[in-house]
Design an enzyme around this catalytic site. Structure first.
Site, PDB file in Angstrom:
ATOM      1  N   CYS A 143       0.827  -1.195   0.000  1.00 41.10           N
ATOM      2  CA  CYS A 143       0.000   0.000   0.000  1.00 41.10           C
ATOM      3  C   CYS A 143       0.870   1.257   0.000  1.00 41.10           C
ATOM      4  CB  CYS A 143      -0.972  -0.054   1.177  1.00 41.10           C
ATOM      5  SG  CYS A 143      -2.330   1.109   1.038  1.00 41.10           S
ATOM      6  N   HIS A 203      -3.344  -5.791   1.246  1.00 39.20           N
ATOM      7  CA  HIS A 203      -2.593  -5.952   2.494  1.00 39.20           C
ATOM      8  C   HIS A 203      -2.463  -7.405   2.951  1.00 39.20           C
ATOM      9  CE1 HIS A 203      -2.320  -1.685   3.822  1.00 39.20           C
ATOM     10  NE2 HIS A 203      -3.288  -1.573   2.940  1.00 39.20           N
ATOM     11  N   GLU A 247      -0.455  -8.540   5.136  1.00 35.68           N
ATOM     12  CA  GLU A 247      -0.123  -8.631   6.566  1.00 35.68           C
ATOM     13  C   GLU A 247      -1.364  -8.673   7.452  1.00 35.68           C
ATOM     14  OE1 GLU A 247      -0.332  -5.992   4.870  1.00 35.68           O
ATOM     15  OE2 GLU A 247      -0.549  -4.180   6.066  1.00 35.68           O
TER      16      GLU A 247
END
Lengths: 223, 87
Positions: A85, A194, A196
């Site tokens: 991002c 994302h 994570e």
């Protein structure tokens, strides 16, 4: 494996990135934007957020942070670097990755569980995926529209450097549905969604994000 | 003190969602004659004394390095603000 996670003023997802590294079996290391020091890490994650308030252009000011003086040559030398991002935006502004991210076509901040196709499963951050795998991870951004000139896009396609593509609709107007790209060597990868946030059962739509981090650990073990 | 103006525009081939939003709003106010809108950025850099050629050269350098991203933007003008006022 020591995987550094950089914190800039305005970073939001640095702690999730460290947690993802830990769950994948790596040792997360805090890196600070103001220190020109990579602390001997084997790989680096540039996390999401709004570094320096995203003023001027997303990632434009972070690019000149002291830590980047060390990161850019390390990445050019082959160190695995993942930009997520805002991290992707920073890597583009640093010219480690081609293209740029501009405001979403529909002018709205967009948050969803996004389906992606893994178009290149040979990079340092995707080798633990099957080529062509469909994964679902969180997407949340206001300026995620990937743009580049036609020549660059053709080169990226021709060289297999489009790593992820949006499936089931383009959420932000990105040219050719591109969600993530890599450099020529395949060690630097950037994407808007994302991984994570999707590393543990019960949090997020899947655990598909974990393979990003296990990929890097594998890539490092094979060096 | 002097002021150097740096004008930056998105390249023509790059989508401009902000300009599109403005273009969409104009007809609602009765401005039907504008067929497209592109939105850019203007920076005004202050210097001590009058603007010199060296100031302009430094501003061009800064415009290429930081104020614009050459992948998506063009620096369309770097000039002395006083030259605008004289017009």
């Amino acid at each position: 494996m020591k995987i550094g996670v950089i914190t800039f003023p305005g970073s939001l997802d640095d702690h999730d990135a460290k947690r993802a590294v830990r769950l994948a079996g790596g040792d997360p290391v805090d890196l600070w934007h103001g220190d020109a020091d990579l602390k001997g890490v084997d790989a680096v994650v540039v996390p999401g957020g709004f570094s320096y308030g995203d003023y001027l252009r997303c990632g434009a000011i972070a690019r000149f942070a002291p830590v980047m003086e060390k990161l850019v040559p390390a990445a050019q030398g082959g160190m695995p670097v993942l930009g997520i991002c805002n991290g992707f935006q920073i890597l583009c502004e640093s010219h480690l990755l081609p293209g740029a991210l501009i405001r979403n076509e529909q002018q709205k901040f967009f948050c969803t569980d996004q389906v992606l196709r893994v178009e290149n499963a040979s990079t340092a951050w995707t080798n633990d995926f099957e080529q062509g795998a469909e994964i679902t991870i969180a997407l949340k951004n206001g300026e995620g529209c990937f743009v580049a000139d036609a020549k660059t896009l053709d080169e990226l396609e021709g060289e297999g450097r489009v790593v992820f593509r949006y499936l089931h609709g383009n959420p932000n107007g990105s040219y050719r549905d591109i969600a993530g790209v890599t450099n020529e060597r395949g060690n630097v990868v950037g994407l808007m969604p994302h991984p994570e946030h999707c590393v543990e059962e019960g949090f997020g739509p899947s655990t598909d994000g974990l393979a990003f981090f296990t990929s890097a650990i594998k890539a490092l073990a094979n060096v | 003190m002097g002021h150097v103006v740096v004008d930056v525009m998105l390249k023509s081939e790059i989508l401009d969602p902000q300009g599109q939003a403005v273009a969409g709003a104009l007809p609602r106010l009765g401005f039907e004659q504008f067929t497209d809108v592109r939105q850019g950025k203007r920076f005004v850099l202050e210097v001590e004394g009058d603007v010199t050629e060296a100031h302009l050269a430094a501003a061009r350098d800064a415009a290429g390095k930081l104020l614009s991203n050459p992948v998506i933007e063009d620096v369309v003008s770097v000039h002395d603000l006083a030259d605008e006022d004289a017009r």
